[in-house]
Design an enzyme around this catalytic site. Structure first.
Site, PDB file in Angstrom:
ATOM      1  N   HIS A   1       3.103  -9.309  -1.173  1.00 37.60           N
ATOM      2  CA  HIS A   1       4.372  -9.405  -0.452  1.00 37.60           C
ATOM      3  C   HIS A   1       5.039 -10.760  -0.711  1.00 37.60           C
ATOM      4  CE1 HIS A   1       7.344  -9.056   2.662  1.00 37.60           C
ATOM      5  NE2 HIS A   1       6.808 -10.056   3.356  1.00 37.60           N
TER       6      HIS A   1
ATOM      7  N   LYS B   1       3.582   1.147  -4.881  1.00 38.63           N
ATOM      8  CA  LYS B   1       4.447   0.559  -5.913  1.00 38.63           C
ATOM      9  C   LYS B   1       3.729   0.419  -7.254  1.00 38.63           C
ATOM     10  CE  LYS B   1       4.968  -3.076  -3.283  1.00 38.63           C
ATOM     11  NZ  LYS B   1       4.301  -2.595  -2.065  1.00 38.63           N
ATOM     12  N   THR B   2       2.513  -0.097  -7.210  1.00 42.06           N
ATOM     13  CA  THR B   2       1.795  -0.333  -8.462  1.00 42.06           C
ATOM     14  C   THR B   2       1.331   0.982  -9.080  1.00 42.06           C
ATOM     15  OG1 THR B   2       1.140  -2.497  -7.626  1.00 42.06           O
ATOM     16  CG2 THR B   2      -0.127  -1.633  -9.481  1.00 42.06           C
TER      17      THR B   2
ATOM     18  N   ASP C   1       0.789  -1.240   0.000  1.00 43.45           N
ATOM     19  CA  ASP C   1       0.000   0.000   0.000  1.00 43.45           C
ATOM     20  C   ASP C   1       0.820   1.289   0.000  1.00 43.45           C
ATOM     21  OD1 ASP C   1      -2.427  -1.154  -0.286  1.00 43.45           O
ATOM     22  OD2 ASP C   1      -3.013  -1.024   1.819  1.00 43.45           O
TER      23      ASP C   1
HETATM   24  P1  GDP Z   1       1.295  -1.106  -3.473  1.00 44.13           P
HETATM   25  O1  GDP Z   1       0.623  -2.104  -2.589  1.00 44.13           O
HETATM   26  O2  GDP Z   1       2.606  -0.653  -2.925  1.00 44.13           O
HETATM   27  O3  GDP Z   1       1.392  -1.533  -4.898  1.00 44.13           O
HETATM   28  O4  GDP Z   1       0.380   0.225  -3.440  1.00 44.13           O
HETATM   29  P2  GDP Z   1      -0.704   0.741  -4.483  1.00 44.13           P
HETATM   30  O5  GDP Z   1      -0.064   1.327  -5.683  1.00 44.13           O
HETATM   31  O6  GDP Z   1      -1.700  -0.333  -4.694  1.00 44.13           O
HETATM   32  O7  GDP Z   1      -1.340   1.934  -3.660  1.00 44.13           O
HETATM   33  C1  GDP Z   1      -2.006   1.719  -2.432  1.00 44.13           C
HETATM   34  C2  GDP Z   1      -2.994   2.822  -2.181  1.00 44.13           C
HETATM   35  O8  GDP Z   1      -2.317   4.050  -2.030  1.00 44.13           O
HETATM   36  C3  GDP Z   1      -3.995   2.993  -3.328  1.00 44.13           C
HETATM   37  O9  GDP Z   1      -5.236   3.298  -2.809  1.00 44.13           O
HETATM   38  C4  GDP Z   1      -3.413   4.183  -4.080  1.00 44.13           C
HETATM   39  O10 GDP Z   1      -4.391   4.926  -4.774  1.00 44.13           O
HETATM   40  C5  GDP Z   1      -2.820   5.002  -2.954  1.00 44.13           C
HETATM   41  N1  GDP Z   1      -1.716   5.844  -3.420  1.00 44.13           N
HETATM   42  C6  GDP Z   1      -0.679   5.495  -4.213  1.00 44.13           C
HETATM   43  N2  GDP Z   1       0.116   6.547  -4.451  1.00 44.13           N
HETATM   44  C7  GDP Z   1      -0.426   7.596  -3.795  1.00 44.13           C
HETATM   45  C8  GDP Z   1      -0.065   8.990  -3.681  1.00 44.13           C
HETATM   46  O11 GDP Z   1       0.907   9.481  -4.200  1.00 44.13           O
HETATM   47  N3  GDP Z   1      -0.881   9.759  -2.897  1.00 44.13           N
HETATM   48  C9  GDP Z   1      -1.989   9.259  -2.294  1.00 44.13           C
HETATM   49  N4  GDP Z   1      -2.702  10.105  -1.564  1.00 44.13           N
HETATM   50  N5  GDP Z   1      -2.361   7.987  -2.389  1.00 44.13           N
HETATM   51  C10 GDP Z   1      -1.582   7.157  -3.142  1.00 44.13           C
HETATM   52 MG    MG Z   2       0.921  -3.370  -5.753  1.00 43.85          MG
END
Ligand code: GDP
Ligand code: MG
Length: 394
Positions: free
Chosen positions: A84, A24-25, A21
């Site tokens: 993960h 990354k994606t 979260d």
């Molecule tokens: P991952 O699990 O690392 O791949 O994270 P995701 O890309 O799925 O992002 C997790 C959550 O964080 C999602 O709801 C995204 O919309 C949110 N998110 C990602 N980048 C940002 C950002 O720059 N700002 C905000 N406010 N939310 C973000």
């Molecule tokens: Mg992801």
């Protein structure tokens, strides 16, 4: 139009790592979105990346997305894993090795357990260069992002990376994905890409390390002697060089009296080349499958190694029951296989299917193995574990 694949640019493999979260994606999608405008990528949506198809590598199931794009300087293959466990399996199995990794950390949380776990694995599998992307700057103030930067520089230093030289970029993947042109939006992605271009070197054949070659085959040339063949993994070699045959409890010094490439004598050969090497005073029966030929005194054999091990689940074709310390099976690595004993670290005495852990391996014979070398453990011809050597113990 997007022409990344057909370009003649140098190539590097990168990927995103970091706590769930942290973005990354979203960042991966944002990079393709920003580069699409420049005709350097095809936009890949968040959903397409996150619903990455399953890949089966060495029996294990990994959900992994491979995204491709270019900057003006380089072509990239970028990996992002949905879960993960997928990141762990990707790194331990060596499925898609990264020349550099983007560590994504949310400014709102700072470093978290999976940030540390991914960094530890990245170090152990030989990732040399990191770029830190402090994400979610749209909902964090500058004091928070500054603190996270200090904390991240310390953390990556603790794991053995260069905490001073490593670029740290602050931005918001979400703003960039929405096309926001303010400083923390699209321009943050451009700063990130410029930092990757500059800080992550293009992988080169390693011609500076001592000579190392795994032996593929050996045969006798009547009137001349024993010839071994293989692909040079590291370093260079010339006629007359002193070398050592290592493996299966033996370390035998010998001189290379002829170097052949495509059956022609050459004065010199280097990493990446397929060679036949004539060895002085070595009887054919002394050369065994699984041995390596290295520069004299540059490596030693050993039978105790530390490794990261992933135990396959039943669904992946692995065991249904745990493995306990002292587990004995066959290990397969490079061109050899041997009996091995697996011992758990002191704080645990069993490993459940789906778990990963640092383990100690004891091989039946002393072999030449390098950190970064991957292996599998098989029971009755079924893969039950995959792993990577992280350290030679003795
Ligand atoms: P991952 O699990 O690392 O791949 O994270 P995701 O890309 O799925 O992002 C997790 C959550 O964080 C999602 O709801 C995204 O919309 C949110 N998110 C990602 N980048 C940002 C950002 O720059 N700002 C905000 N406010 N939310 C973000
Ligand atoms: Mg992801």
């Amino acid at each position: 139009a997007h022409n990344a694949q057909s370009s003649n640019l140098p190539h590097a493999n990168i990927g995103t790592i970091g706590h769930v979260d942290h973005g990354k994606t979203t960042l991966t999608a944002a990079i393709t979105k920003v580069l699409q405008k420049d005709g350097l990528a095809k936009y890949v949506s968040y959903d397409a990346i996150d619903k990455a198809p399953e890949e089966k590598a060495r029996g294990i199931t990994i959900n992994i997305a491979h995204v491709e794009y270019s900057t003006k300087n380089r072509h990239y293959a970028h990996t992002d894993c949905p879960g993960h466990a997928d990141f762990i399996k990707n790194m331990i199995s060596g499925t898609s090795q990264m020349d550099g990794a983007i560590v994504v950390v949310a400014a709102t949380d700072g470093q978290m357990p999976q940030t540390r776990e991914h960094l530890l694995l990245a170090k152990q599998v030989g990732v040399k260069h990191l770029i830190v992307f402090i994400n979610k700057a749209d909902i964090a103030d500058s004091e928070m992002t500054e603190l996270v930067e200090i904390e991240m520089r310390e953390l990556i230093s603790d794991f053995g990376f260069d905490g001073i030289a490593t670029p740290v970029i602050c931005g918001s993947a979400l703003l960039a994905l929405k096309g926001d042109e303010s400083r923390m939006g699209v321009p943050s992605i451009r700063r990130l890409l410029a930092a990757i271009d500059e800080y992550v070197p293009t992988p080169q054949r390693d011609v500076t390390s001592p000579f190392w070659m795994a032996i593929d085959s050996a045969f006798t040339v009547p009137g001349r002697g024993t010839v071994v063949t293989g692909t040079i993994k590291k370093g260079t070699l010339k006629k007359g060089d002193e070398t050592e045959l290592l493996g299966h409890n033996s370390a035998i010094k010998t001189v290379v009296t002829d170097v052949q490439v495509f059956r022609k004598s050459v004065p010199f050969a280097e990493a990446g080349e397929n060679v036949g090497l004539l060895l002085r005073s070595i009887k054919l029966d002394r050369v065994q499958r699984g041995m390596v030929l290295v520069a004299a005194n540059s490596a030693t054999i050993g039978n105790r190694y530390q490794a990261q091990l992933y135990l396959l689940t039943r669904g992946e074709g692995g065991r249904s029951r745990p493995v306990i310390s002292g587990y004995i099976q066959q290990i397969f690595s490079a061109t050899w296989n041997l009996a091995v004993r697996v011992d758990m670290p002191s704080d645990k005495d069993m490993l459940m299917p789906g778990d990963h852990s640092v383990v100690n391996l004891t091989l039946l014979k002393r072999m030449a193995v390098e950190p970064g070398q991957t292996f599998t453990i098989r029971e009755n011809n079924y893969n039950v574990a995959t792993g990577i050597i992280t350290k030679k113990l003795s």
